[in-house]
Write an enzyme that holds these catalytic residues in place. Structure first.
Site, PDB file in Angstrom:
ATOM      1  N   CYS A   1       0.839  -1.195   0.000  1.00  0.00           N
ATOM      2  CA  CYS A   1       0.000   0.000   0.000  1.00  0.00           C
ATOM      3  C   CYS A   1       0.876   1.248   0.000  1.00  0.00           C
ATOM      4  O   CYS A   1       2.073   1.182   0.296  1.00  0.00           O
ATOM      5  CB  CYS A   1      -0.933   0.001   1.205  1.00  0.00           C
ATOM      6  SG  CYS A   1      -0.089   0.107   2.805  1.00  0.00           S
ATOM      7  N   CYS A   2       0.276   2.378  -0.324  1.00  0.00           N
ATOM      8  CA  CYS A   2       0.978   3.669  -0.310  1.00  0.00           C
ATOM      9  C   CYS A   2      -0.058   4.763  -0.058  1.00  0.00           C
ATOM     10  O   CYS A   2      -1.035   4.516   0.639  1.00  0.00           O
ATOM     11  CB  CYS A   2       1.748   3.876  -1.618  1.00  0.00           C
ATOM     12  SG  CYS A   2       0.716   4.008  -3.085  1.00  0.00           S
ATOM     13  N   ALA A   3       0.138   5.933  -0.640  1.00  0.00           N
ATOM     14  CA  ALA A   3      -0.802   7.031  -0.434  1.00  0.00           C
ATOM     15  C   ALA A   3      -1.941   7.022  -1.461  1.00  0.00           C
ATOM     16  O   ALA A   3      -3.101   7.202  -1.113  1.00  0.00           O
ATOM     17  CB  ALA A   3      -0.078   8.365  -0.475  1.00  0.00           C
TER      18      ALA A   3
ATOM     19  N   TRP B   1      -3.232   3.284   1.670  1.00  0.00           N
ATOM     20  CA  TRP B   1      -3.111   2.533   2.923  1.00  0.00           C
ATOM     21  C   TRP B   1      -4.359   2.612   3.775  1.00  0.00           C
ATOM     22  O   TRP B   1      -4.674   1.683   4.513  1.00  0.00           O
ATOM     23  CB  TRP B   1      -1.896   3.019   3.741  1.00  0.00           C
ATOM     24  CG  TRP B   1      -2.086   4.373   4.360  1.00  0.00           C
ATOM     25  CD1 TRP B   1      -1.774   5.580   3.817  1.00  0.00           C
ATOM     26  CD2 TRP B   1      -2.632   4.666   5.637  1.00  0.00           C
ATOM     27  NE1 TRP B   1      -2.114   6.600   4.653  1.00  0.00           N
ATOM     28  CE2 TRP B   1      -2.638   6.065   5.805  1.00  0.00           C
ATOM     29  CE3 TRP B   1      -3.130   3.879   6.683  1.00  0.00           C
ATOM     30  CZ2 TRP B   1      -3.110   6.698   6.952  1.00  0.00           C
ATOM     31  CZ3 TRP B   1      -3.615   4.508   7.824  1.00  0.00           C
ATOM     32  CH2 TRP B   1      -3.592   5.904   7.942  1.00  0.00           C
TER      33      TRP B   1
END
Length: 79
Positions: free
Chosen positions: A48-50, A76
């Site tokens: 996951c990330c932004a 996320w």
């Protein structure tokens, strides 16, 4: 993740420190290839990330390195 997978947040350490999913491990996408030994390629890996851009890159890298099951959830805060 509930079944034994690992959640890898590929954002920067500063972004991770400002908030992250419980139990997530921070490995920024820029250093992911150098830190692959910290992950088990046989274990499910959720990235996951932004917004989804960096996690998409991380998924492609992990797939190319033979990781068995990689899931990209994008942002996320969906977790």
């Amino acid at each position: 993740v509930k079944g034994g997978g690992i959640l890898v947040d590929v954002r920067s350490p500063a972004e991770f420190a400002s908030g992250h999913a419980p139990g997530a491990v921070n490995i920024p996408v820029q250093v992911l290839e150098q830190r692959l030994s910290e992950l088990d390629p046989k274990r499910a890996t959720v990235v996951c990330c932004a917004s989804g851009g960096r996690s998409s890159s991380a998924r492609r890298l992990l797939d190319s390195k033979g990781f068995a099951q990689v899931v990209d959830i994008g942002p996320w805060n969906r977790f």
